[in-house]
Design a protein around this motif. Structure first.
Motif, mmCIF file in Angstrom:
data_model
loop_
_atom_site.group_PDB
_atom_site.id
_atom_site.type_symbol
_atom_site.label_atom_id
_atom_site.label_comp_id
_atom_site.label_asym_id
_atom_site.label_seq_id
_atom_site.Cartn_x
_atom_site.Cartn_y
_atom_site.Cartn_z
ATOM 1 N N LYS A 148 0.829 -1.206 0.000
ATOM 2 C CA LYS A 148 0.000 0.000 0.000
ATOM 3 C C LYS A 148 0.861 1.253 0.000
ATOM 4 N N THR A 149 1.915 1.232 0.808
ATOM 5 C CA THR A 149 2.793 2.399 0.916
ATOM 6 C C THR A 149 3.554 2.653 -0.384
ATOM 7 N N LEU A 150 4.159 1.601 -0.945
ATOM 8 C CA LEU A 150 5.036 1.776 -2.104
ATOM 9 C C LEU A 150 4.267 1.884 -3.416
ATOM 10 N N SER A 151 3.122 1.226 -3.519
ATOM 11 C CA SER A 151 2.365 1.275 -4.766
ATOM 12 C C SER A 151 1.769 2.654 -5.007
ATOM 13 N N GLY A 152 1.637 3.440 -3.940
ATOM 14 C CA GLY A 152 1.067 4.769 -4.093
ATOM 15 C C GLY A 152 2.072 5.816 -4.529
ATOM 16 N N LEU A 153 3.326 5.440 -4.692
ATOM 17 C CA LEU A 153 4.370 6.387 -5.053
ATOM 18 C C LEU A 153 4.575 6.451 -6.561
ATOM 19 N N GLN A 154 4.943 7.622 -7.046
ATOM 20 C CA GLN A 154 5.286 7.788 -8.457
ATOM 21 C C GLN A 154 6.614 7.074 -8.715
ATOM 22 N N GLN A 155 6.630 6.150 -9.669
ATOM 23 C CA GLN A 155 7.847 5.385 -9.889
ATOM 24 C C GLN A 155 7.838 4.738 -11.262
ATOM 25 N N SER A 156 9.027 4.369 -11.699
ATOM 26 C CA SER A 156 9.197 3.743 -13.012
ATOM 27 C C SER A 156 9.092 2.231 -12.885
ATOM 28 N N VAL A 157 8.341 1.627 -13.794
ATOM 29 C CA VAL A 157 8.218 0.172 -13.868
ATOM 30 C C VAL A 157 8.896 -0.297 -15.154
ATOM 31 N N GLY A 158 9.713 -1.338 -15.041
ATOM 32 C CA GLY A 158 10.402 -1.873 -16.213
ATOM 33 C C GLY A 158 10.539 -3.371 -16.101
ATOM 34 N N PHE A 159 11.162 -3.965 -17.115
ATOM 35 C CA PHE A 159 11.393 -5.407 -17.087
ATOM 36 C C PHE A 159 12.619 -5.655 -16.221
ATOM 37 N N CYS A 160 12.405 -6.265 -15.056
ATOM 38 C CA CYS A 160 13.448 -6.402 -14.043
ATOM 39 C C CYS A 160 14.020 -7.816 -14.015
ATOM 40 N N HIS A 161 15.288 -7.916 -13.691
ATOM 41 C CA HIS A 161 15.953 -9.205 -13.572
ATOM 42 C C HIS A 161 15.535 -9.904 -12.281
ATOM 43 N N ASN A 162 15.465 -9.162 -11.189
ATOM 44 C CA ASN A 162 14.988 -9.637 -9.880
ATOM 45 C C ASN A 162 15.937 -10.586 -9.154
ATOM 46 N N ASP A 163 17.117 -10.840 -9.712
ATOM 47 C CA ASP A 163 18.081 -11.719 -9.043
ATOM 48 C C ASP A 163 19.492 -11.311 -9.458
ATOM 49 N N LEU A 164 19.786 -10.026 -9.297
ATOM 50 C CA LEU A 164 21.028 -9.489 -9.851
ATOM 51 C C LEU A 164 22.179 -9.668 -8.872
ATOM 52 N N PRO A 173 8.819 -2.524 -10.229
ATOM 53 C CA PRO A 173 9.441 -1.211 -10.062
ATOM 54 C C PRO A 173 10.956 -1.339 -10.193
ATOM 55 N N VAL A 174 11.574 -0.471 -10.987
ATOM 56 C CA VAL A 174 13.021 -0.595 -11.203
ATOM 57 C C VAL A 174 13.773 -0.376 -9.890
ATOM 58 N N ALA A 175 13.185 0.381 -8.957
ATOM 59 C CA ALA A 175 13.837 0.603 -7.665
ATOM 60 C C ALA A 175 13.986 -0.710 -6.895
ATOM 61 N N PHE A 176 13.046 -1.632 -7.077
ATOM 62 C CA PHE A 176 13.170 -2.943 -6.423
ATOM 63 C C PHE A 176 14.370 -3.701 -6.972
ATOM 64 N N ASP A 177 14.577 -3.666 -8.285
ATOM 65 C CA ASP A 177 15.697 -4.382 -8.892
ATOM 66 C C ASP A 177 17.026 -3.833 -8.401
ATOM 67 N N ILE A 178 17.129 -2.505 -8.313
ATOM 68 C CA ILE A 178 18.368 -1.896 -7.829
ATOM 69 C C ILE A 178 18.568 -2.193 -6.345
ATOM 70 N N ALA A 179 17.473 -2.144 -5.575
ATOM 71 C CA ALA A 179 17.569 -2.465 -4.143
ATOM 72 C C ALA A 179 18.075 -3.883 -3.944
ATOM 73 N N ASN A 180 17.560 -4.815 -4.726
ATOM 74 C CA ASN A 180 18.017 -6.201 -4.625
ATOM 75 C C ASN A 180 19.506 -6.302 -4.965
ATOM 76 N N HIS A 181 19.933 -5.566 -5.993
ATOM 77 C CA HIS A 181 21.346 -5.589 -6.370
ATOM 78 C C HIS A 181 22.216 -5.035 -5.243
ATOM 79 N N PHE A 182 21.772 -3.970 -4.611
ATOM 80 C CA PHE A 182 22.538 -3.417 -3.484
ATOM 81 C C PHE A 182 22.641 -4.445 -2.352
ATOM 82 N N CYS A 183 21.549 -5.148 -2.074
ATOM 83 C CA CYS A 183 21.586 -6.183 -1.035
ATOM 84 C C CYS A 183 22.552 -7.292 -1.405
#
Length: 331
Positions: free
Chosen positions: A204-220, A246-256
């Motif tokens: 609910k919190t994150l879906s309400g934010l303005q953000q870019s959606v793209g084709f994500c790897h999800n396991d970088l 959300p592309v921010a999720f893909d980058i967050a996963n990469h940082f982790c």
């Protein structure tokens, strides 16, 4: 189950190899190899003469490197392909048909290895003569910038199908699987009864934010990134978990993933002292955003950094649930 260590996810980090018999390769795959000998190199070869090495480190599949005899001696470079035999029971994590379609589409886009043939429970792929990255590589500033630019290219791919975010439905489905597989004691230990509400609040919190959606790897993770040393070209491989997000999720996963090292005695333990600091995060985001040809504003950089920080929470849930399901699957 709680005491067992979940296996590393490294799909393409063949640090160790062992010889294998051609009999390990299914008959329909051997027929493809026989055809490739003629189509690619204009020769006929005894399948029994092929050198077969199983690549270690893959969890969801069995992966074999196949080498034709005499290729290097003739000056044509090594004649190698990869045979990937699909693992069983992975349907809980992803739809194999979707993964195959993604791989084929990637191949057409010139991303990753080329598809050379398909058989009933696997495929034959181009063998990429590039180096798989190590954990330390992710911290190298030049390498990190190359990854950032490649990831932006990946996110912008024109992939078929609806562009619906898959993250939240996947988390809810995995939570259901984890609950089904755990005893009451284990469920209490992992606090699975609370995770449903936490996922809903996060969605609910994150879906309400303005953000870019793209084709994500999800396991970088580093084992899914390769580099051609001569050209410094980066390629991303293994798309089992790829989907629109959300592309921010893909980058967050990469940082982790920068906190992980899957080639230690404790591959499941992440060292968050290695999580990228503010400067490293900013350099990555600036390289990512500027790869479109326009220098980003400070506001754009800060906005994406803020989203990434929030999506690290989703990344922890994602792989935490994956680990619980994986351990129960092994036992």
């Amino acid at each position: 189950m709680a005491a067992a260590d979940p296996p590393p996810r490294g799909e393409a980090a063949p640090a160790l190899k062992r010889s294998a018999s051609i009999d390990r390769i299914p008959a329909d795959a051997r027929r493809i190899l026989h055809r490739l000998a003629g189509d690619l190199w204009g020769g006929d070869v005894d399948p029994g003469a092929l050198a077969v090495s199983q690549l270690r480190g893959a969890m969801t599949n069995e992966v074999f490197r196949i080498t034709w005899p005499g290729g290097e001696a003739e000056g044509n470079g090594p004649r190698k392909v990869l045979v990937r035999i699909y693992g069983r029971g992975v349907e809980v994590f992803f739809d194999r048909a979707d993964e195959v379609r993604t791989f084929e589409c990637m191949s057409r886009h010139g991303q990753g290895p080329r598809l050379l043939g398909r058989f009933a429970n696997g495929r034959v792929e181009e063998f990429i003569n590039a180096r798989t990255l190590s954990a330390a590589d992710l911290r190298d500033p030049e390498m990190s910038a190359l990854i950032a630019r490649k990831l932006r290219e990946f996110h912008d791919l024109d992939m078929p199908g609806p562009r619906d975010v898959s993250l939240w439905q996947r988390l809810k489905r995995w939570l259901g699987e984890a609950r089904d597989r755990c005893s009451e004691e284990e469920s209490n230990q992992f606090q699975l009864n609370k995770l449903g509400d936490e996922i809903s609040v996060l969605e609910k919190t994150l879906s309400g934010l303005q953000q870019s959606v793209g084709f994500c790897h999800n396991d970088l993770q580093y084992g899914n990134i390769m580099i051609y040393e001569e050209t410094r070209q980066v390629t991303l491989i293994d798309y089992e978990y790829a989907s629109f997000n959300p592309v921010a999720f893909d980058i967050a996963n990469h940082f982790c993933e920068m906190a992980a090292d899957y080639h230690t005695s404790t591959p499941h333990v992440l060292d968050f002292t290695k999580y990228p600091d503010t400067g490293e995060q900013r350099r990555f985001v600036e390289a990512y955003l500027s790869s479109a040809g326009k220098k980003p504003t400070d506001g754009e950089v800060e906005e994406l950094l803020g989203l990434i920080a929030k999506y690290t929470l989703a990344s922890h849930l994602f792989w935490g649930l994956w680990g619980i399901i994986s351990v129960s699957h092994r036992h």
